[in-house]
Write a protein that holds these residues in place. Structure first.
Motif, PDB file in Angstrom:
ATOM      1  N   GLN A 187      20.794  93.038  58.242  1.00 23.74           N
ATOM      2  CA  GLN A 187      21.496  93.354  57.000  1.00 23.74           C
ATOM      3  C   GLN A 187      20.767  92.456  55.848  1.00 23.74           C
ATOM      4  OE1 GLN A 187      25.811  92.791  56.947  1.00 23.74           O
ATOM      5  NE2 GLN A 187      25.892  94.566  58.068  1.00 23.74           N
ATOM      6  N   ALA A 188      20.565  92.850  54.653  1.00 21.25           N
ATOM      7  CA  ALA A 188      20.049  92.180  53.807  1.00 21.25           C
ATOM      8  C   ALA A 188      20.793  90.858  53.370  1.00 21.25           C
ATOM      9  CB  ALA A 188      19.837  93.146  52.545  1.00 21.25           C
ATOM     10  N   ASP A 221      15.600  98.729  50.343  1.00 22.22           N
ATOM     11  CA  ASP A 221      16.245  97.732  51.325  1.00 22.22           C
ATOM     12  C   ASP A 221      15.059  96.677  51.674  1.00 22.22           C
ATOM     13  OD1 ASP A 221      17.241 100.433  53.157  1.00 22.22           O
ATOM     14  OD2 ASP A 221      18.124  99.317  51.963  1.00 22.22           O
ATOM     15  N   ASN A 222      13.848  96.752  51.409  1.00 25.57           N
ATOM     16  CA  ASN A 222      12.842  95.409  51.468  1.00 25.57           C
ATOM     17  C   ASN A 222      12.291  94.959  50.403  1.00 25.57           C
ATOM     18  OD1 ASN A 222      13.298  95.651  54.461  1.00 25.57           O
ATOM     19  ND2 ASN A 222      12.350  97.633  54.381  1.00 25.57           N
ATOM     20  N   ASN A 223      11.872  93.797  50.632  1.00 26.68           N
ATOM     21  CA  ASN A 223      10.951  93.132  49.612  1.00 26.68           C
ATOM     22  C   ASN A 223       9.705  93.501  49.781  1.00 26.68           C
ATOM     23  OD1 ASN A 223       9.480  90.690  48.513  1.00 26.68           O
ATOM     24  ND2 ASN A 223      11.311  89.919  48.178  1.00 26.68           N
ATOM     25  N   GLY A 277      15.250  91.673  53.207  1.00 23.96           N
ATOM     26  CA  GLY A 277      15.671  92.408  52.259  1.00 23.96           C
ATOM     27  C   GLY A 277      15.222  92.370  50.894  1.00 23.96           C
ATOM     28  N   ASN A 278      15.340  93.129  49.868  1.00 26.07           N
ATOM     29  CA  ASN A 278      15.221  92.880  48.610  1.00 26.07           C
ATOM     30  C   ASN A 278      16.193  92.031  47.717  1.00 26.07           C
ATOM     31  OD1 ASN A 278      13.804  93.430  46.191  1.00 26.07           O
ATOM     32  ND2 ASN A 278      14.727  95.327  45.708  1.00 26.07           N
ATOM     33  N   ASN A 331      11.600  91.947  56.353  1.00 26.30           N
ATOM     34  CA  ASN A 331      12.313  93.430  56.082  1.00 26.30           C
ATOM     35  C   ASN A 331      13.641  93.435  56.843  1.00 26.30           C
ATOM     36  OD1 ASN A 331      10.171  94.141  54.580  1.00 26.30           O
ATOM     37  ND2 ASN A 331       9.198  94.820  56.293  1.00 26.30           N
ATOM     38  N   VAL A 332      14.569  94.231  56.464  1.00 27.75           N
ATOM     39  CA  VAL A 332      15.711  94.627  57.133  1.00 27.75           C
ATOM     40  C   VAL A 332      15.567  94.812  58.554  1.00 27.75           C
ATOM     41  CG1 VAL A 332      17.887  95.891  57.131  1.00 27.75           C
ATOM     42  CG2 VAL A 332      17.050  94.965  55.097  1.00 27.75           C
TER      43      VAL A 332
END
Length: 156
Positions: free
Chosen positions: A120-121, A47-49, A143-144, A73-74
């Protein structure tokens, strides 16, 4: 031991080994994984970078957003603060085909601020109506997602 005896013994061992794998329930597999410390799930946070943050403040200047690119981050939020003497806006726009479909049109008086939470991403692109679509814009990566987008604004 003749060939036939050897093949029969080998077959019996193969059947015994395979039967130990067959018939295990999902609960048995998960219990075995838990006790051994292994898992079939990927442990990375999808969910996250890795460079993402939970909060970011973007300064709205006379002719640019600073920073014009942020990674969240989301569930993270951005606060835009107008530090210029001119009224600006944060207005959603899709500069690229992979932009998120979102809607914001927040007017910011001089000294004003606005906060938005991104649940949301996605790639969220925006601009200020004070200068126009290709004069003052920015992006929020949530997100990622691919962060390789090149901002088309002239004041980069």
């Amino acid at each position: 031991m003749n060939r036939r005896s050897f093949l029969c013994a080998g077959s019996a061992l193969t059947v015994a080994a395979v039967s130990g794998c067959v018939g295990r329930s999902l609960d048995e597999v998960q219990t075995a994984e838990a006790s051994s410390g292994s898992s079939t799930q990927d442990s990375t946070d999808v969910d996250n970078n890795p460079d993402g943050v939970d909060e970011e403040t973007i300064s709205v200047g006379e002719d640019s957003f600073g920073p014009s690119r942020v990674i969240l981050n989301v569930g993270g939020s951005v606060t835009w603060t107008n530090e210029s003497d001119v009224e600006h806006s944060v207005t959603s726009y899709a500069y690229s085909s992979d932009a998120a479909d979102w809607s914001i049109d927040q007017q910011l008086e001089a000294g004003g601020s606005a906060t938005h939470t991104f649940d949301q991403a996605g790639i969220y692109q925006y601009y200020s109506t004070a200068l126009g679509t290709f004069q003052m814009c920015g992006v929020v990566f949530v997100g990622n997602v691919d962060t390789g987008w090149n901002n088309p604004c002239l004041n980069e």
